[in-house]
Design a protein around this motif. Structure first.
Motif, mmCIF file in Angstrom:
data_model
loop_
_atom_site.group_PDB
_atom_site.id
_atom_site.type_symbol
_atom_site.label_atom_id
_atom_site.label_comp_id
_atom_site.label_asym_id
_atom_site.label_seq_id
_atom_site.Cartn_x
_atom_site.Cartn_y
_atom_site.Cartn_z
ATOM 1 N N THR A 182 -11.609 -16.869 1.515
ATOM 2 C CA THR A 182 -10.260 -16.290 1.606
ATOM 3 C C THR A 182 -9.288 -16.832 0.554
ATOM 4 O O THR A 182 -8.508 -16.043 -0.010
ATOM 5 N N PRO A 183 -9.293 -18.145 0.217
ATOM 6 C CA PRO A 183 -8.431 -18.576 -0.892
ATOM 7 C C PRO A 183 -8.810 -17.925 -2.217
ATOM 8 O O PRO A 183 -7.937 -17.709 -3.067
ATOM 9 N N MET A 184 -10.103 -17.594 -2.395
ATOM 10 C CA MET A 184 -10.533 -16.931 -3.617
ATOM 11 C C MET A 184 -10.079 -15.467 -3.637
ATOM 12 O O MET A 184 -9.729 -14.924 -4.695
ATOM 13 N N LEU A 185 -10.054 -14.817 -2.465
ATOM 14 C CA LEU A 185 -9.682 -13.405 -2.396
ATOM 15 C C LEU A 185 -8.178 -13.178 -2.478
ATOM 16 O O LEU A 185 -7.733 -12.106 -2.886
ATOM 17 N N ASN A 186 -7.393 -14.181 -2.083
ATOM 18 C CA ASN A 186 -5.937 -13.996 -2.047
ATOM 19 C C ASN A 186 -5.329 -13.541 -3.377
ATOM 20 O O ASN A 186 -4.461 -12.666 -3.379
ATOM 21 N N PRO A 187 -5.733 -14.116 -4.532
ATOM 22 C CA PRO A 187 -5.153 -13.616 -5.786
ATOM 23 C C PRO A 187 -5.433 -12.140 -6.032
ATOM 24 O O PRO A 187 -4.587 -11.427 -6.603
ATOM 25 N N PHE A 188 -6.606 -11.659 -5.605
ATOM 26 C CA PHE A 188 -6.944 -10.247 -5.813
ATOM 27 C C PHE A 188 -6.189 -9.352 -4.831
ATOM 28 O O PHE A 188 -5.693 -8.289 -5.198
ATOM 29 N N ILE A 189 -6.104 -9.784 -3.587
ATOM 30 C CA ILE A 189 -5.508 -8.947 -2.546
ATOM 31 C C ILE A 189 -3.988 -8.900 -2.665
ATOM 32 O O ILE A 189 -3.377 -7.829 -2.639
ATOM 33 N N TYR A 190 -3.366 -10.067 -2.802
ATOM 34 C CA TYR A 190 -1.907 -10.135 -2.765
ATOM 35 C C TYR A 190 -1.256 -9.855 -4.108
ATOM 36 O O TYR A 190 -0.060 -9.571 -4.162
ATOM 37 N N SER A 191 -2.011 -9.948 -5.202
ATOM 38 C CA SER A 191 -1.334 -9.917 -6.504
ATOM 39 C C SER A 191 -1.882 -8.879 -7.470
ATOM 40 O O SER A 191 -1.127 -8.094 -8.034
ATOM 41 N N LEU A 192 -3.187 -8.873 -7.679
ATOM 42 C CA LEU A 192 -3.737 -8.021 -8.728
ATOM 43 C C LEU A 192 -3.627 -6.543 -8.393
ATOM 44 O O LEU A 192 -3.803 -5.705 -9.279
ATOM 45 N N ARG A 193 -3.352 -6.208 -7.133
ATOM 46 C CA ARG A 193 -3.109 -4.816 -6.776
ATOM 47 C C ARG A 193 -1.621 -4.491 -6.808
ATOM 48 O O ARG A 193 -1.205 -3.393 -6.453
#
Length: 280
Positions: free
Chosen positions: A247-258
């Protein structure tokens, strides 16, 4: 014969996921890759938010805080509910958003969340110090997780278990219920949007956020609340990967890169760095 003082030192050995030498390089490479993605991804978010004045809003302030605690990983349970509350106010009370989410409240929410996490860690550490352990203990895990340590204790762990389960319910279950309530209100607000395209975009964003939050909380609560019924250390270690690494690895993709604003800020940041390098 005079009695002599004897001190016993407990030696803990983390066994990891596999003791097979052939699997260890593969596991090492996989975890190293996830670690680097987590650190650099969340660090980029912090840098982009700090350098772009347009992102100096409550939402991105909480996002930067979440990225920071993801890097340090003291705890991310309370910061996630703060993020959910911010989105709840933004969508359900848009006209009062800037009034409600003022800088003083934002700072107070972050400070309270950090103090809560630190006090919980201190309490659990102090409770662990009262226990006695046998020597040369093997832990089939990749870090000294609390419930694994309690299972290896030689002394009575009743009070420790009570404190651990109470903390799990209050600091994980409570925020999870608050997040679900916030998203239920968000969904009801989205349903009132007239534009079909707007509904799809909002539902897509909320679904991705909620999926990561659910993965984090469900695996963490499952590990701690099921430890009394089962002692499967391997399955516990596998589930722990989900909330400590994935989940810490996914947070940059989920919360930001979209997010279009974050993409623009990252492009501006890298463009500025490129121009600085060329001028130097």
């Amino acid at each position: 014969m005079e009695p002599s003082n004897e001190t016993k030192f407990s030696k803990f050995l983390l066994l990891g996921f596999s003791e097979e030498p052939g699997m260890q390089p593969l596991i090492f490479g996989l975890f190293l890759s996830m670690y680097l993605i987590t650190v650099f991804g969340n660090l980029l978010i912090i840098l982009a938010i700090s350098t772009d004045p347009n992102l100096h809003t409550p939402m991105y302030f909480f996002l930067a805080n979440l990225s920071f605690v993801d890097i340090c990983f003291t705890s991310t349970t309370v910061p996630k509910i703060v993020m959910a509350y911010d989105r709840f106010v933004a969508i359900c009370h848009p006209l009062h958003y800037t009034i409600i989410m003022n800088p003083r409240l934002c700072g107070l929410l972050v400070v309270v969340s950090l103090i809560t996490c630190v006090l919980n860690s201190l309490l659990q550490s102090l409770m662990m110090l009262r226990l006695s352990f046998c020597t040369h203990l093997h832990i089939p895990h990749f870090f000294c997780e609390l419930n694994q340590m309690l299972q290896l204790a030689c002394s009575d762990t009743f009070l420790n278990n009570v404190v651990m389960y109470l903390a799990a319910v209050l600091l994980a279950g409570g925020p999870f219920i608050g997040i679900l309530y916030s998203y239920s209100k968000i969904v009801s607000s989205i349903c009132r949007i007239s534009s079909a395209q707007g509904k799809c975009k909002a539902f897509s964003t909320c679904a991705s956020h909620l999926s990561v939050v659910s993965l984090f909380y469900c695996t963490m609560l499952g590990v701690y609340l099921s430890s009394a019924a089962t002692h499967s250390s391997r399955s516990s270690a596998t589930a722990s990967v989900m909330y400590t690494v994935v989940t810490p690895m996914l947070n940059p993709f989920i919360y930001s890169l979209r997010n279009k604003d974050m993409k623009r800020a990252l492009k501006a940041f890298f463009g500025k760095e490129t121009l600085t390098g060329q001028s130097a």
